[in-house]
Design a protein around this motif. Structure first.
Motif, PDB file in Angstrom:
ATOM      1  N   HIS A   1      47.930  34.361  30.605  1.00 21.97           N
ATOM      2  CA  HIS A   1      46.710  33.901  29.886  1.00 21.97           C
ATOM      3  C   HIS A   1      46.699  32.484  29.869  1.00 21.97           C
ATOM      4  O   HIS A   1      45.527  31.794  30.224  1.00 21.97           O
TER       5      HIS A   1
ATOM      6  N   LEU B   1      45.975  30.906  33.544  1.00 20.75           N
ATOM      7  CA  LEU B   1      44.612  31.100  34.016  1.00 20.75           C
ATOM      8  C   LEU B   1      43.514  30.214  33.193  1.00 20.75           C
ATOM      9  O   LEU B   1      42.705  29.538  33.614  1.00 20.75           O
TER      10      LEU B   1
ATOM     11  N   TYR C   1      41.859  37.528  40.099  1.00 22.14           N
ATOM     12  CA  TYR C   1      40.787  36.779  39.517  1.00 22.14           C
ATOM     13  C   TYR C   1      39.877  36.141  40.580  1.00 22.14           C
ATOM     14  O   TYR C   1      38.889  36.212  40.656  1.00 22.14           O
TER      15      TYR C   1
ATOM     16  N   GLY D   1      37.448  37.108  26.552  1.00 21.20           N
ATOM     17  CA  GLY D   1      38.790  37.201  26.232  1.00 21.20           C
ATOM     18  C   GLY D   1      39.989  37.397  27.237  1.00 21.20           C
ATOM     19  O   GLY D   1      41.094  37.441  26.915  1.00 21.20           O
ATOM     20  N   GLN D   2      39.673  37.374  28.635  1.00 23.15           N
ATOM     21  CA  GLN D   2      40.254  37.833  29.557  1.00 23.15           C
ATOM     22  C   GLN D   2      41.152  38.822  29.370  1.00 23.15           C
ATOM     23  O   GLN D   2      42.569  38.770  29.266  1.00 23.15           O
TER      24      GLN D   2
ATOM     25  N   GLU E   1      41.331  26.760  34.687  1.00 21.90           N
ATOM     26  CA  GLU E   1      40.059  26.850  34.517  1.00 21.90           C
ATOM     27  C   GLU E   1      39.739  25.496  33.932  1.00 21.90           C
ATOM     28  O   GLU E   1      38.497  24.851  34.033  1.00 21.90           O
TER      29      GLU E   1
ATOM     30  N   TRP F   1      34.477  38.751  32.099  1.00 24.89           N
ATOM     31  CA  TRP F   1      36.056  39.132  31.718  1.00 24.89           C
ATOM     32  C   TRP F   1      36.615  37.858  31.012  1.00 24.89           C
ATOM     33  O   TRP F   1      37.153  38.006  29.831  1.00 24.89           O
ATOM     34  N   THR F   2      36.233  36.669  31.410  1.00 23.40           N
ATOM     35  CA  THR F   2      36.702  35.378  30.745  1.00 23.40           C
ATOM     36  C   THR F   2      36.189  35.187  29.372  1.00 23.40           C
ATOM     37  O   THR F   2      36.621  34.715  28.407  1.00 23.40           O
TER      38      THR F   2
END
Lengths: 112, 112
Positions: free
Chosen positions: A24, A27, B30, B45-46, A31, B41-42
């Motif tokens: 988590h 990623l 991803y 909250g992925q 981003e 998805w992100t």
């Protein structure tokens, strides 16, 4: 280029839980990186290491240092559906960034 | 939307190593998703779960099923710098995708 992910050792996360929180953070920090850093890191095999963090206070201090070094970072808090209280800080990802700059922030920590 | 990451239990990965390989698979899958799936998805909250995989053969079979379901996926092999032989399959990420479709592939596996 590398990314360092710091996971707390003091909150008793199980292995799968810890791995999910590390992913988590990884990623989210990715981003937050600019596209040039993203490209350089992924094309180089997205090198990452997982390190031990002592507690919430340490993770927040390391996040401040990452910001001062202008590195992308992400501090993750758990939603608390399982194992942990809602809002518990679990992991911090620093980078992707140049290895020597990432090491200025996390170089003193031990491998998980 | 969710992502499931399957990690092998049979190759003695340490906790930090396992977490790094899970994060690696997560980010690669991803990147293999289309932008609509990424965004959904992100923004949600992925959500991700880490599951136990029995061995390389099982991970490859699950990857085939993910492809048949047209889900993004990524099978990770370790570069072998530490702990493992070069080329060892370590983890498989399936999704992000609709929960019911991801469950068609990984729904029988146990939480790590």
């Amino acid at each position: 280029m590398k990314q360092a992910i710091v996971a707390r050792t003091d909150i008793g996360m199980g292995t799968g839980k810890l791995a999910a929180q590390v992913a988590h953070a990884s990623l989210k920090a990715y981003e937050n990186a600019d596209s040039d850093a993203q490209r350089k890191w992924t094309s180089g095999g997205q090198k990452k290491i997982v390190l031990k963090g002592a507690g919430q206070k340490q993770l927040r201090e390391l996040a401040d240092r990452a910001r001062q070094e202008r590195l992308p970072y992400a501090l993750v808090t758990d939603a608390g559906h399982t194992q942990l209280e809602p809002g518990t800080v679990t992991t911090l990802a620093v980078g992707p960034g140049p290895e020597n700059i990432v090491d200025k922030v996390t170089g003193d920590l031990r491998l998980y």
